[in-house]
Write a protein that holds these residues in place. Structure first.
Motif, mmCIF file in Angstrom:
data_model
loop_
_atom_site.group_PDB
_atom_site.id
_atom_site.type_symbol
_atom_site.label_atom_id
_atom_site.label_comp_id
_atom_site.label_asym_id
_atom_site.label_seq_id
_atom_site.Cartn_x
_atom_site.Cartn_y
_atom_site.Cartn_z
ATOM 1 N N ASP A 314 0.836 -1.200 0.000
ATOM 2 C CA ASP A 314 0.000 0.000 0.000
ATOM 3 C C ASP A 314 0.873 1.253 0.000
ATOM 4 O OD1 ASP A 314 -1.847 2.013 0.399
ATOM 5 O OD2 ASP A 314 -2.988 0.935 1.925
ATOM 6 N N PRO A 315 0.835 2.051 -1.101
ATOM 7 C CA PRO A 315 1.685 3.251 -1.146
ATOM 8 C C PRO A 315 1.292 4.283 -0.077
ATOM 9 C CG PRO A 315 0.200 3.148 -3.063
ATOM 10 C CD PRO A 315 0.049 1.855 -2.320
ATOM 11 N N LEU A 316 0.072 4.144 0.453
ATOM 12 C CA LEU A 316 -0.393 5.097 1.477
ATOM 13 C C LEU A 316 -0.210 4.549 2.899
ATOM 14 C CD1 LEU A 316 -3.739 6.019 -0.291
ATOM 15 C CD2 LEU A 316 -1.678 7.411 -0.233
ATOM 16 N N ALA A 317 0.570 3.479 3.003
ATOM 17 C CA ALA A 317 0.651 2.775 4.294
ATOM 18 C C ALA A 317 1.026 3.707 5.443
ATOM 19 C CB ALA A 317 1.634 1.618 4.195
ATOM 20 N N ASP A 318 2.074 4.517 5.260
ATOM 21 C CA ASP A 318 2.537 5.367 6.369
ATOM 22 C C ASP A 318 1.449 6.351 6.799
ATOM 23 O OD1 ASP A 318 4.873 4.061 6.439
ATOM 24 O OD2 ASP A 318 6.017 5.544 5.281
ATOM 25 N N LEU A 324 -4.611 6.255 11.658
ATOM 26 C CA LEU A 324 -5.154 5.339 12.676
ATOM 27 C C LEU A 324 -4.661 5.755 14.066
ATOM 28 C CD1 LEU A 324 -4.717 1.915 10.810
ATOM 29 C CD2 LEU A 324 -6.889 2.858 11.618
ATOM 30 N N ALA A 325 -3.360 6.086 14.139
ATOM 31 C CA ALA A 325 -2.775 6.455 15.435
ATOM 32 C C ALA A 325 -3.482 7.686 16.013
ATOM 33 C CB ALA A 325 -1.281 6.713 15.282
ATOM 34 N N ARG A 326 -3.863 8.640 15.124
ATOM 35 C CA ARG A 326 -4.581 9.836 15.611
ATOM 36 C C ARG A 326 -5.867 9.464 16.339
ATOM 37 N NH1 ARG A 326 -4.696 14.717 11.213
ATOM 38 N NH2 ARG A 326 -2.449 15.050 11.125
ATOM 39 N N PRO A 357 -7.343 7.067 -0.990
ATOM 40 C CA PRO A 357 -7.422 8.528 -1.055
ATOM 41 C C PRO A 357 -6.288 9.066 -1.953
ATOM 42 C CG PRO A 357 -7.234 7.729 1.213
ATOM 43 C CD PRO A 357 -6.951 6.579 0.334
ATOM 44 N N LYS A 358 -6.523 10.274 -2.509
ATOM 45 C CA LYS A 358 -5.526 10.824 -3.440
ATOM 46 C C LYS A 358 -4.451 11.630 -2.700
ATOM 47 C CE LYS A 358 -7.262 9.896 -7.673
ATOM 48 N NZ LYS A 358 -8.544 9.343 -7.321
ATOM 49 N N TYR A 364 -6.737 11.622 6.328
ATOM 50 C CA TYR A 364 -7.072 12.055 7.690
ATOM 51 C C TYR A 364 -8.565 12.355 7.814
ATOM 52 C CZ TYR A 364 -2.069 12.297 8.486
ATOM 53 O OH TYR A 364 -0.752 11.965 8.619
ATOM 54 N N ASP A 365 -9.124 13.001 6.768
ATOM 55 C CA ASP A 365 -10.560 13.321 6.824
ATOM 56 C C ASP A 365 -11.395 12.047 6.849
ATOM 57 O OD1 ASP A 365 -9.864 15.939 6.763
ATOM 58 O OD2 ASP A 365 -10.362 16.288 4.645
ATOM 59 N N LEU A 366 -10.991 11.097 6.007
ATOM 60 C CA LEU A 366 -11.721 9.817 5.959
ATOM 61 C C LEU A 366 -11.695 9.158 7.346
ATOM 62 C CD1 LEU A 366 -13.127 7.499 4.450
ATOM 63 C CD2 LEU A 366 -10.867 6.608 3.839
ATOM 64 N N ALA A 367 -10.503 9.140 7.958
ATOM 65 C CA ALA A 367 -10.370 8.506 9.284
ATOM 66 C C ALA A 367 -11.272 9.200 10.303
ATOM 67 C CB ALA A 367 -8.918 8.547 9.743
ATOM 68 N N SER A 368 -11.327 10.542 10.247
ATOM 69 C CA SER A 368 -12.176 11.275 11.213
ATOM 70 C C SER A 368 -13.637 10.928 11.011
ATOM 71 C CB SER A 368 -11.998 12.784 11.056
ATOM 72 O OG SER A 368 -10.679 13.117 11.362
ATOM 73 N N LEU A 369 -14.074 10.887 9.725
ATOM 74 C CA LEU A 369 -15.484 10.573 9.469
ATOM 75 C C LEU A 369 -15.820 9.155 9.941
ATOM 76 C CD1 LEU A 369 -15.842 12.238 5.962
ATOM 77 C CD2 LEU A 369 -17.161 12.813 8.007
ATOM 78 N N LEU A 370 -14.898 8.225 9.654
ATOM 79 C CA LEU A 370 -15.160 6.823 10.014
ATOM 80 C C LEU A 370 -15.151 6.615 11.530
ATOM 81 C CD1 LEU A 370 -12.856 5.016 7.399
ATOM 82 C CD2 LEU A 370 -15.362 4.927 7.468
ATOM 83 N N PHE A 371 -14.101 7.109 12.181
ATOM 84 C CA PHE A 371 -13.884 6.735 13.581
ATOM 85 C C PHE A 371 -14.501 7.711 14.585
ATOM 86 C CE2 PHE A 371 -10.133 4.881 11.283
ATOM 87 C CZ PHE A 371 -10.635 3.592 11.273
#
Ligand SMILES: C[S@@+](CC[C@H](N)C(=O)[O-])C[C@H]1O[C@@H](n2cnc3c(N)ncnc32)[C@H](O)[C@@H]1O
Length: 515
Positions: A314-318, A324-326, A357-358, A364-371
């Motif tokens: 996954d090129p977006l792994a980091d 996730l850590a946030r 995500p691009k 980060y926005d996706l993570a906030s909406l999901l979690f």
């Protein structure tokens, strides 16, 4: 059965039977008796009717085998003390805190147990722990007793392989720590010739710890071995069971503080008293405790689905790891899939793993909406809930393909064992123990029960397989087959639930488009 060596009055040290007395001057009858309880081995039963909340057992600190005691009493004590001193001086803060242990708790406990076992085998009975060690099982039956090749074959495809690897890994790294110390002790003449202290002795000790060690939350989570308390068996149905913990206010004689067992409900005379070893699946109990309740009857049976950020592909792994850590989430999680419903947070986690995500901010926005928001947004026109459901379904497909056997083969294997095991009479029935009472006060009368086992024909009617059973390789294989059957059923049910929900999502999207 003969008199229990722990109770031997001829032994010079105080007999642990004193833990049954609340007042040394006027000892009431003991609340618990030791019994042979069928496939569960020995167990403790109520000696008389006991009300809820009654203290059934008190074990004073002097009878707890702790890591500190193990370090002090091991023949390698002088070497271990040097290590403690070095560790203390390098981490000293002058706070008066107790000096750090020279090795991890389990390594120290295993070292002393292994040493005592070697001594006992050679007839050297100098330790006060001898009566305790003498009644420990020769084969605890945990995965450490399985031949490595067999474990690999049996657990292929099952998430239990990870548990087996971590148990074996922990025992191996403990041996790596201890081996040079043992070599040094031998060089220094600290280890008597009759104390072999080989890897197999340490593996045995680890098996004993896995299946009998007790964690005391009210004493800083310290881990101990305790006579009597470690004779309590596990009940899969009990949510919590009796409460077993350190109580600083309990008194044994003039001494304050004891490991205390309190009843969780009323007991009738002869009824077995259980504790809960935790919400464990049948596979976890098999690997760590050497017994296997029928997976279909175990409310904690699950399939541990491991999800992790793919750092290789996954090129977006980091970015995902950081996002996730946030939210306080790790980069790898095991979700316990069950027959009923999906675990909380599973779909959100999957959505983040599988989304593309691009730009960083989108992640980060996706993570906030999901979690935080608990919503599954559209990302570049793609519904992230549908993405997660497809991801779940494909992971279930992959997991089902990973098993080396078919459902039919596993069902037949498990059913065959059910029949074979049912023909082996366990010593004494499970819940209302009859014969062979072993106690300081003699047998008590308990109405006999019909001891005849049912005749199982399907893996679902597999009885609990006890340690004696699972020490037989073919029974072990059948136990794992029964677990695979249940794991597959869980995966199939999860996949069906994901497909159904995906259908709903698609229909809802179509309705929105039409409007
Ligand atoms: C802490 S010891 C309990 C005392 C043990 N029965 C004995 O005879 O020493 C844990 C062991 O008890 C057995 N055991 C505990 N709960 C069991 C259960 N529900 N069914 C079968 N065996 C059980 C297993 O052999 C396990 O490794």
């Amino acid at each position: 059965m003969q008199s229990h060596p722990i109770c031997s009055p001829s032994h010079p040290t105080p007999s642990p039977i004193i833990v049954f007395t609340s007042s040394p001057n006027d000892p009431p009858p003991p609340q618990l008796l030791l019994r042979q309880c069928g496939r569960e081995g020995r167990g403790l039963v109520a000696s008389r009717p006991l009300p809820r909340g009654e203290v059934m057992l008190r074990v004073p600190d002097s009878l707890l085998l702790t890591a500190e005691r193990a370090a002090e009493e091991s023949c390698l004590g002088p070497l271990l003390r040097t290590r403690s001193t070095v560790a203390a001086s390098s981490s000293s803060t002058g706070s008066g805190a107790p000096s750090p242990l020279p090795l991890p708790e389990w390594s120290l406990l295993a070292l002393l147990l292994a040493e005592l076992r070697c001594r006992l085998a050679a007839g050297d009975r100098a330790s006060r722990w001898d009566p305790y060690v003498a009644v420990l099982p020769q084969r605890p039956g945990t995965v450490l007793d399985w031949p490595a090749k067999e474990a690999k074959q049996l657990l292929r495809g099952s998430p239990l392989m990870r548990l087996a690897d971590s148990i074996n890994g922990a025992a191996a790294s403990s041996w790596q720590e201890l081996e040079p110390l043992i070599a040094q002790g031998r060089k220094d003449g600290l280890i008597p010739d009759h104390v072999a202290l080989e890897k197999s002795d340490l593996d045995w000790a680890f098996g004993v710890l896995l299946s009998r060690c007790i964690r005391l939350p009210s004493r800083g989570d310290v881990q101990v071995l305790s006579p009597w308390a470690d004779l309590l068996n596990h009940d899969v149905e009990a949510e919590a069971g009796c409460h077993l913990d350190w109580d600083p206010t309990a008194e044994v004689g003039a001494v304050s503080g004891a490991l205390v067992l309190r009843s969780d409900r009323p007991y009738t005379a002869g009824q077995q008293v259980y504790v809960s070893y935790g919400s464990k699946s049948s596979g976890e109990l098999l690997l760590s405790y050497g017994f296997c309740p029928p997976p279909a009857a175990n409310p904690h049976q699950d399939y541990k689905l491991r999800l992790a950020v793919d750092r290789q592909a996954d090129p977006l792994a980091d970015l995902k790891v950081a996002a996730l850590a946030r939210h306080g989430l790790p980069a790898e999680v095991e979700f316990p899939l069950k027959l009923e419903g999906l675990p909380e947070g599973l779909l959100q986690y999957l959505a983040l793993l599988d989304a593309r995500p691009k730009v960083a901010q989108e992640t980060y926005d996706l993570a906030s909406l999901l979690f935080e928001g608990g919503t599954f947004p559209l990302l570049d026109g793609e519904d992230t809930l549908a993405l997660a459901l497809r991801g779940l379904s494909s992971r279930c497909t992959a997991a089902l393909k990973a098993y080396p056997t078919s459902m039919e083969v596993d069902q037949a294997l498990a059913a065959g064992a059910a029949a074979a095991v049912a023909n082996r009479q366990p010593r004494g029935p499970r819940r209302a123990a009859i014969a062979s009472t072993i106690s300081a006060t003699g047998p008590i009368a308990v109405p006999p029960t019909s001891g005849a086992p049912s005749s199982p024909t399907s893996p679902d009617s597999l009885p609990t397989l006890g340690t004696e059973d699972v020490c037989v390789s073919s029974v072990r294989a059948a136990a794992v087959a029964g677990i695979r059957v249940r794991e597959r059923q869980i995966l199939q049910r999860t996949q069906a639930a994901a497909s159904a929900q995906l259908g709903d999502v698609k229909r809802a999207a179509a309705r929105t488009r039409r409007r």
